[in-house]
Design an enzyme around this catalytic site. Sequence first.
Site, PDB file in Angstrom:
ATOM      1  N   ARG B 298       0.818  -1.210   0.000  1.00 18.66           N
ATOM      2  CA  ARG B 298       0.000   0.000   0.000  1.00 18.66           C
ATOM      3  C   ARG B 298       0.854   1.265   0.000  1.00 18.66           C
ATOM      4  O   ARG B 298       0.543   2.221  -0.698  1.00 18.66           O
ATOM      5  CB  ARG B 298      -0.946  -0.007   1.211  1.00 18.66           C
ATOM      6  N   TYR B 439      -6.582   0.139  -6.788  1.00 17.94           N
ATOM      7  CA  TYR B 439      -6.004  -1.163  -6.420  1.00 17.94           C
ATOM      8  C   TYR B 439      -5.223  -1.116  -5.098  1.00 17.94           C
ATOM      9  O   TYR B 439      -4.932  -0.057  -4.597  1.00 17.94           O
ATOM     10  CB  TYR B 439      -5.226  -1.816  -7.558  1.00 17.94           C
ATOM     11  N   GLU B 440      -4.971  -2.284  -4.566  1.00 20.02           N
ATOM     12  CA  GLU B 440      -4.427  -2.429  -3.201  1.00 20.02           C
ATOM     13  C   GLU B 440      -5.340  -1.759  -2.175  1.00 20.02           C
ATOM     14  O   GLU B 440      -4.876  -1.203  -1.179  1.00 20.02           O
ATOM     15  CB  GLU B 440      -3.001  -1.877  -3.091  1.00 20.02           C
ATOM     16  N   GLY B 441      -6.629  -1.808  -2.423  1.00 19.59           N
ATOM     17  CA  GLY B 441      -7.578  -1.218  -1.493  1.00 19.59           C
ATOM     18  C   GLY B 441      -7.969   0.175  -1.926  1.00 19.59           C
ATOM     19  O   GLY B 441      -7.124   1.070  -1.967  1.00 19.59           O
ATOM     20  N   GLN B 446      -9.150   2.297   2.510  1.00 16.00           N
ATOM     21  CA  GLN B 446      -8.063   2.904   3.298  1.00 16.00           C
ATOM     22  C   GLN B 446      -8.640   3.751   4.433  1.00 16.00           C
ATOM     23  O   GLN B 446      -8.135   3.739   5.560  1.00 16.00           O
ATOM     24  CB  GLN B 446      -7.173   3.812   2.416  1.00 16.00           C
TER      25      GLN B 446
END
Lengths: 249, 598, 311
Positions: B298, B439-441, B446
């Site tokens: 992240r 992406y990646e949350g 977040q």
Amino acid sequence: MKILVPVKRVIDYNVRPRVKADGSAVDLANVKMAMNPFDEIAVEEAMRLKEAGIATEVVVVSCGLPACQETLRTALALGADRAILVETDVELQPLAVAKLLKALAVQEAPQLVILGKQAIDDDSSQTGQMLAALMGWPQAVFASKVTVVDGKAKVAREVDGGTETLEVSLPAVVTTDLRLNEPRYATLPNIMKAKKKPLVTVKPADLGVDVAPRLATLKVAEPAKRKAGAMVADVAALVDKLKNEAKVI
Amino acid sequence: MSNYAAPIRDMQFVMKELAGLDRVAALPGYEEASPDLVDAILEEAGKFAGGVLAPLNFSGDQEGSRWQDGAVTTPAGFKDAYQQFVDNGWPALACDPEYGGQGLPRLVSMVVREMWKASNMAFSLCPMLTQGAIEALALAGSDELKQTFLPNMVSGHWTGTMNLTEPGAGSDLAAVRSRAEPQADGTYKIFGQKIFITWGEHDVAENIVHLVLARTPTAPAGVKGISLFVVPKFMVNADGGLGERNDAWCASIEHKLGIHASPTAVMVFGDHGGATGYLVGEENRGLEYMFIMMNEARIAVGLEGVAISDRAYQQALAYAKDRIQGKDMRVRGGGDVPIIRHPDVRRMLMMMKSQIEAMRALAYVVASALDHAHASPDANDRARNQAFSDLMIPVVKGWCTENANDITSLGVQVHGGMGFIEETGAAQHYRDARITAIYEGTTGIQALDLIGRKIARENGATVKAVIAEMSALDAKLAAQEGADFATIRKALAEGVAAVSACVDFILANFAKEAALVAAGSVPFLKLMGVVSGGWQMARAALAADALLKEGSGDPAFYRAKIATSRFYADHVMPQAAGLARTMLEGGESVLALEEAQF
Amino acid sequence: MAILLIAEHDNARLKAATLNTLTAAAKIGGDIHVLVAGSGCGPAADAAARLAGVAKVLVADAAHYGDQLAENLAALVVATAQAGGYSHVLAAASSQGKNFMPRVAALLDVAQVSDIVAVESADTFVRPIYAGNILATVKSADAVKVITVRPTGFDAAGEGGSAPVEALAAGPDLGISKVVSRELTVSARPELGAAKVVVSGGRGLGSGENYHKLLEPLADKLGAALGASRAAVDAGFVPNDYQVGQTGKIVAPQLYIAVGISGAIQHLAGMKESKVIVAINKDPEAPIFQVADYGLVADLFTAIPELTAAL
């Protein structure tokens, strides 16, 4: 055989040089510096000769301020074996550098000295030829291809109107043109190793060389800017202008 | 098409003056990271990024990766560039020396990765995903797995992927359905379909090591029943050479808004009898391993926001200096001038520059904290730094990527009509940036992580410590002379007050009215980003002023830093009060409508 | 005060650059002696004798000067300069002059002033540095001034003289280098560095085939030399000796036509002294338009045939 590669620290070629306000010199304060691009080609050629088993050691030299160490470390990161810094804060001109290099060439006894055909700051294109003259060695300047066989170097060089291939006995001086090779990028392991490779510092006096400048720069200035001209609408208008206004055809 | 020159001067400034490179280099194991070595690494990485990767960015976007019969062909030049990337040893930079890595700190790796991402974001995703897979394996893999896979992954000869998402399991990984059936020899047969697999199939390396989330037959339902497996594209023989093709196939690649050169694969496991997989760590702990790894992924994506913004800025700046149009308002009867002379163009460029510098500073400071969290000899110091980075990672990820969307949009705007034309290249950065906030949350994920796990769960302990640290800067700013520092001080004080009020609100309401707090969580994440960025810019201005007084370095750079910090205080920090008000008062209206009323 | 000027020639004829160098020498002032060293170079020496402003021609005719090797040539020039007590030694800043002149300077233990574009006085000269981005005025403190002259900085000298021609004893053959082969581009066109009109092509042409197909007829019509940008050379359209720019030839023709050249700084450094610059490019933003006297935004694939037909 040993190869000596002199490298010069110059303004990074991407940076546009600016004249100091008083017109006395080019402003080098806080400007990004880098290895002279032609010298990068020289280092690359030396490395290729070493990788081909022709050279056994590549020694890089730089003359000038202590900051030239960075340039030497860059050369070491590209694979050179060791480095010599000739440290001075005197403004060095090509003849002085050639004399310093002569003193080192006598000490180190290289079979080849490879260096850039010119530095992109002063654009003199003299140092290699001067070193060759002082050593009484042959020279092959503006090289586009170098092969070493049986104690001789065969060098294709760029001349007006084409290419000329010379055969020179060794030891000799070769200066590099742009198309000799494409320099590599340093590898991370070599960057890390470069820190530990030997770098010795000497002074011009240690080498018995008088480096006092022979040329005085009276002033520097930017050339008059060329003004943009007119846009023309089509080919007919262009031909008309060239015939009747500029009168060049 | 545009050039990329790594912003080495700012990178060095942030590393040395804000992120404490000297303190990182003093940590056990990082002794190599001396300033001169770091300078040399930055210099050479910058050359590689500018000379090899950047020239492929535009053509890679135009050409895109192509899929045919299960094979993916990357755009012209990518394979050679990757080979050079591997030959030059860059993948190993931050990896464990035990497996051939150079063991350099994250802080250094962060800076170098910014260069890869800025010069060619689509390319950079391949080593980034490999890095993630390396970390997951190093964290939980058996010695045998590590010996089998890590050396070739560290060198970059093999690449890695993360197979998490499924058609029915995106943000909520509890819904993962892929199956793993244990075999008599201790391996597993993997069956299932995974989507959005970045660099899941390609032609740049000889093997691909997929890390796959799947459920064993006995696994409990939900997040506690997911295990992690290694599934190589080609099986690895006992002698380390490559063996048979595994039953892991790329069924297609996606047609995307951006990062066209990065192949986003649909992966099918086990359509021909089952893909051989090896369990990583223990059964049912897969998600736990993933989350540890994901923390670092992240921050890397947050950094991507910094990087793509900087690329867009460099391109816009070059255009603004080059493009002649209109007169200078301050010069009567003058000729046409470059558009950088026009106030609003300058404003846009300053918005880009000041936020990029703030984002970079925050990202590097967090990277430095991660180094301390891992390598500090003092357990308290480790814990404190871990808590700080845990808190800040969702902020770096969410804020930097949301900003990247705005900043790359400004990059288009600076170009005027030319920005809307693909050939100019500004549009590519805008399109490429879009995925970073997803992406990646997503930013929403977040923000939930931030208010819940990172603030409410620990009753605000870490965030309060950060607020105290920000407030402590006030005295130093007060001691400075001049309007610039007075403005910076006032803006920071107001920003810190806004954060503080929102933190109180979260702590007071999260337990009883989580939805109300969640409704304002993204504005709060942005608030945290804006103010944390302002905090770093205030520190930067102080450091620059000290260096100016000391008389070392480049005075023009330091003066620009102070002026940029002042601009940030004038133009960005005022957002803090608005964002705080939105969080404090705006939750109810978010939730007010019935679904039918939409 | 006397000036020794080293002629550049192919034994039969003088190279054009020699005429520009002579003008520079005349600006310094003093007797000008031209040294013609070659093999069977009588015709070139006679040509030198006919140039206006030449006081004497010295001829060293020997087989080992045939290839103009730097080592042998420099030794001869040094001996001649010392014997004649010359205050200045000049040659063109061509690939030949750049080759041997620094050897001369080093052996005389003096600095060389490279590539001058103006003469301020007998010891003060103007020379471009930083690829022509800056002009430096430099003063030499040495007893002998060794100078190379950028031909584009000076007009060509004319004929009208009848200087005596004197034979000179040849120096030694050092025998440390030899020419193995030469591959010169054979062309009926004028030499790029000396042409009055230059037609240059860039990457916009798309291929070597297009380069020749479009630009040769135009150059034929104009009696022009052909040049190219570095991008076109790097893309393999034409050989490197076509290259105009910082790393190629510096040209200053009466008319320079840039076709499909964007105008990178390196290219501008090689042609911006041209009298009239025409740029034809489809990109209206191309920097070349900022130095062009006449700019035409057009598709070169239609504009060039049209232009060729219109001439």
